[in-house]
Design a protein around this motif. Structure first.
Motif, PDB file in Angstrom:
ATOM      1  N   ALA A  64     -76.515 -53.332 -48.888  1.00 15.60           N
ATOM      2  CA  ALA A  64     -75.947 -53.322 -50.238  1.00 15.60           C
ATOM      3  C   ALA A  64     -74.209 -53.211 -50.152  1.00 15.60           C
ATOM      4  O   ALA A  64     -73.327 -54.933 -50.268  1.00 15.60           O
ATOM      5  CB  ALA A  64     -75.290 -52.013 -50.893  1.00 15.60           C
ATOM      6  N   ASP A 114     -73.470 -54.685 -47.073  1.00 18.30           N
ATOM      7  CA  ASP A 114     -73.219 -55.899 -46.275  1.00 18.30           C
ATOM      8  C   ASP A 114     -72.999 -57.427 -46.900  1.00 18.30           C
ATOM      9  O   ASP A 114     -73.202 -58.545 -47.686  1.00 18.30           O
ATOM     10  CB  ASP A 114     -74.751 -56.390 -45.652  1.00 18.30           C
ATOM     11  CG  ASP A 114     -74.837 -57.840 -44.812  1.00 18.30           C
ATOM     12  OD1 ASP A 114     -74.669 -58.351 -43.511  1.00 18.30           O
ATOM     13  OD2 ASP A 114     -75.561 -58.873 -45.025  1.00 18.30           O
ATOM     14  N   LEU A 115     -73.611 -57.241 -48.423  1.00 15.80           N
ATOM     15  CA  LEU A 115     -73.779 -57.910 -49.134  1.00 15.80           C
ATOM     16  C   LEU A 115     -72.468 -58.229 -50.753  1.00 15.80           C
ATOM     17  O   LEU A 115     -72.191 -58.196 -51.578  1.00 15.80           O
ATOM     18  CB  LEU A 115     -74.961 -57.850 -50.971  1.00 15.80           C
ATOM     19  CG  LEU A 115     -76.023 -58.193 -50.216  1.00 15.80           C
ATOM     20  CD1 LEU A 115     -77.443 -58.071 -50.659  1.00 15.80           C
ATOM     21  CD2 LEU A 115     -76.379 -60.258 -49.800  1.00 15.80           C
ATOM     22  N   GLY A 116     -71.183 -57.284 -50.122  1.00 14.21           N
ATOM     23  CA  GLY A 116     -70.109 -57.197 -50.600  1.00 14.21           C
ATOM     24  C   GLY A 116     -69.560 -55.601 -51.535  1.00 14.21           C
ATOM     25  O   GLY A 116     -68.361 -55.910 -52.029  1.00 14.21           O
TER      26      GLY A 116
END
Lengths: 367, 263
Positions: free
Chosen positions: B164, B166-168
């Motif tokens: 999560a 990592d996805l911003g």
């Protein structure tokens, strides 16, 4: 200019060094693979790049900008995790949309992108499916789709195919190569599977004990291993002691083999690497050494046989099968003999990048 | 194999028969009859009288408050425990469960002594008020909220949380979009395990409410003991059971629909 530069990274866990003064530069659109046994520091490198682990020392540059302290959500980098790490409480479409929603994309853009990404990973029509209903391979492809819809500059992949069965793994390898070519994203791939590394990469970085052992194209790594570790780790090989008699002549177990290597000096002990498929099996007396077949296993395309010759058990691969007990001879073409300097000490066994680049005085650095 | 399985199930069938079905039947019988043994709904309808309705309302309110406070205390604790080191984790959980090994009545009595007029915390002046009852409920039932939430939180795969980020996602998003929804099963069982005993308690309200805080549990107790009116007591018990079933159904519904946006 390099897209990413890792400069002088070191990292210890509980006093154990997993990365030691590690340097690496990654160009745009490269498919670069970190290859090594578990505990060699490859995953740590990836996690530092993703922002999940902070290095003890050293810096991470992204387009020349220092991002060492930047949190993962601020990086133009996305990761595909080893265990897929899909959000189990969301359906496939919601999983893929997660990153795009955060960056404030419009719903129609998100819907288009989901369709496009699912098509790209060959899972069209899976939008409403739940994560649980997918197989491992399908989940892995969704994880990839979820990462690439955010159009990252770099995609980090941490042993993403490790949990898949052989056939699926091979399919996924080709899929990844296709994706890389279609998307033009830089791939940094971590694996301990040498076949995977050789199949997919533009550049392979072989690591051990936190050091880079060798860096090069898959062909270079396979055909010209620079030390015994690389030779041993990449593919099967016969690694034997030899003495370099003079240029282009090496003595192995008191037999003279012609080779093509020069510049090792005279009567110098060396390591010699010969790949199993390069051993030519012939009738007794026709080759350089005589020996006897001690085992024979059919492993698919060819037979893998052990040949006892000169007090060493040679591994040889051949499409022709020789029954156990057959007296044979061994021959090797000169260009298939790979000569390597013997490591002078334990430390040198794990050579660092500087040494690969040709600097001489690394021995002190390792102390 | 199959006959073996049947044999194994005998004790449980006995238990269900003697421990659940027969007592339920007896309560239902008493609840739906009058003293002469004739069928009547009067005992059930008694809930509508002002005193009983008030007590039920008070019970619902106090147990709702106690459950909410437990949840607010337990969730952050679970988050802290999830991220602490393994050895420390076990020790902390142990510390929170420790009071549970002491007798429940004893624990409540301790609060009574503390909160009494001459007690150490007598100055607060909350003894014999609903506040004291809620305090008792929270103290007695907090471990039942901590354990399931902690279990749900440690089960969340860290790589999902990392994914999560990592996805911003920032921390707030990770918390409300990933961690909270994934711990809903734990939250639901925690709520159940705090809410139900709080709703039915009479010991806590007896000791800390001093007869001034009348919960539905106290009224039922009095019907069985002081008034010796088993029929009315059973009738009210049946009503309360219906309320518990309704609350559980609501929470269940919350669980299923609430995924992703529970808070």
């Amino acid at each position: 200019m390099a897209l990413i530069e890792l400069i002088n990274l070191s990292k210890s866990y509980d006093g154990e060094k997993v990365l030691d003064e590690f340097d690496l530069s990654i160009k745009e659109n490269e498919f670069i693979t970190l290859l090594g046994p578990s505990g060699c520091g490859k995953t740590t490198t990836l996690r530092i790049l993703g922002g999940f682990t902070k290095p003890d020392t050293g810096r991470v540059l992204f387009q020349g900008e220092d991002i060492t302290q930047l949190s993962p959500n601020k990086r133009q980098i996305n990761t595909v995790f080893q265990k897929y790490a899909l959000f189990p409480h969301m359906n496939i479409a919601e999983n893929i949309a997660f990153g795009m929603k955060i960056s404030g994309k419009t719903q129609s853009y998100i819907n288009d992108k989901i369709k496009y990404a699912l098509k790209l990973v060959n899972l069209s029509g899976f939008e409403k499916r739940s994560v649980d209903s997918l197989s491992g391979g399908q989940q892995q492809r969704i994880a990839i789709a979820r990462a690439i819809v955010n159009e990252p500059r770099v995609l980090l992949l941490d042993e993403p195919l490790g949990a898949l069965d052989l056939k699926l793994r091979q399919e996924m390898q080709y899929e990844l190569i296709r994706l890389k070519n279609e998307l033009g994203i830089t791939f940094l791939y971590v694996t301990h599977d040498q076949e995977e590394a050789l199949t997919m990469s533009d550049k392979v970085v072989v690591m051990n004990k936190g050091y880079i052992q060798q860096m090069g194209t898959p062909e270079q790594i396979y055909n010209e291993p620079e030390n015994a570790f690389v030779a041993d780790f990449i593919g099967d090989s016969n690694i034997v002691d030899g003495i370099m008699m003079e240029d282009r002549v090496v003595k192995i177990f008191d037999h003279i083999f012609p080779c093509i290597d020069e510049g090792f000096g005279k009567k110098k002990p060396v390591d010699v690497v010969i790949r199993p498929e390069d051993i030519i099996i012939g009738k007794v007396g026709e080759g350089i050494m005589d020996g006897e077949i001690t085992s024979n296993v059919f492993i698919g395309v060819h037979h893998e046989m052990c040949i006892e010759a000169g007090g060493f058990e040679w591994v040889a691969q051949n499409t022709k099968s020789y029954p156990v007990g057959t007296k044979v001879s061994i021959d090797v073409l000169p260009e298939n003999i790979q000569i390597m300097n013997k490591p002078q000490s334990e430390d040198e066994e794990a050579i660092s990048l500087e040494e690969v680049l040709g600097e001489e005085n690394i021995g002190e650095d390792n102390e | 194999m199959n006959s073996m399985k049947k044999l194994f199930s005998v004790p449980f069938i006995c238990f269900i028969l003697c421990g659940t079905i027969v007592p339920m039947g007896v309560i239902a019988y008493y609840g739906l009859t009058d003293r002469e043994g004739l069928f009547t709904l009067k005992n059930i309808m008694e809930i509508a009288t002002v005193d009983h309705a008030k007590a039920l309302g008070m019970s619902l309110l106090l147990s709702f408050l106690a459950t909410t406070i437990c949840l607010i205390l337990a969730f952050p604790l679970g988050l802290i425990l999830k991220d602490s080191k393994l050895g420390k984790k076990g020790f902390m959980v142990f510390l929170f469960i420790l009071p549970m090994w002491m007798n429940f009545v004893l624990r409540t009595m301790a609060w009574q002594v503390l909160l009494e007029k001459n007690g150490i915390l007598g100055g607060l002046g909350i003894i014999n008020t609903p506040t004291a009852v809620v305090l008792g409920m929270v103290y007695d039932y907090l471990p039942f909220m901590v354990l399931p939430i902690y279990n749900a939180l440690v089960k969340i795969d860290n790589s999902v949380i990392e994914a999560a980020y990592d996805l911003g996602a920032d921390y707030k998003r990770v918390l409300f979009k990933i961690i909270v929804p994934l711990s809903v099963p734990g939250i639901v069982s925690g709520i159940t395990m705090v809410f139900v005993p709080s709703l039915t308690t009479f010991a806590i309200s007896n000791m800390l409410g001093g007869g001034k805080v009348n919960l539905i549990g106290n009224i039922i107790e009095q019907e069985f003991t002081a008034s010796a009116n088993w029929n009315l007591g059973s009738g009210l018990s049946l009503v309360m059971m219906i309320f518990i079933v309704i609350s559980m159904a609501l929470i269940e519904k919350f669980d299923r629909n609430g995924e992703g946006n529970m808070i």
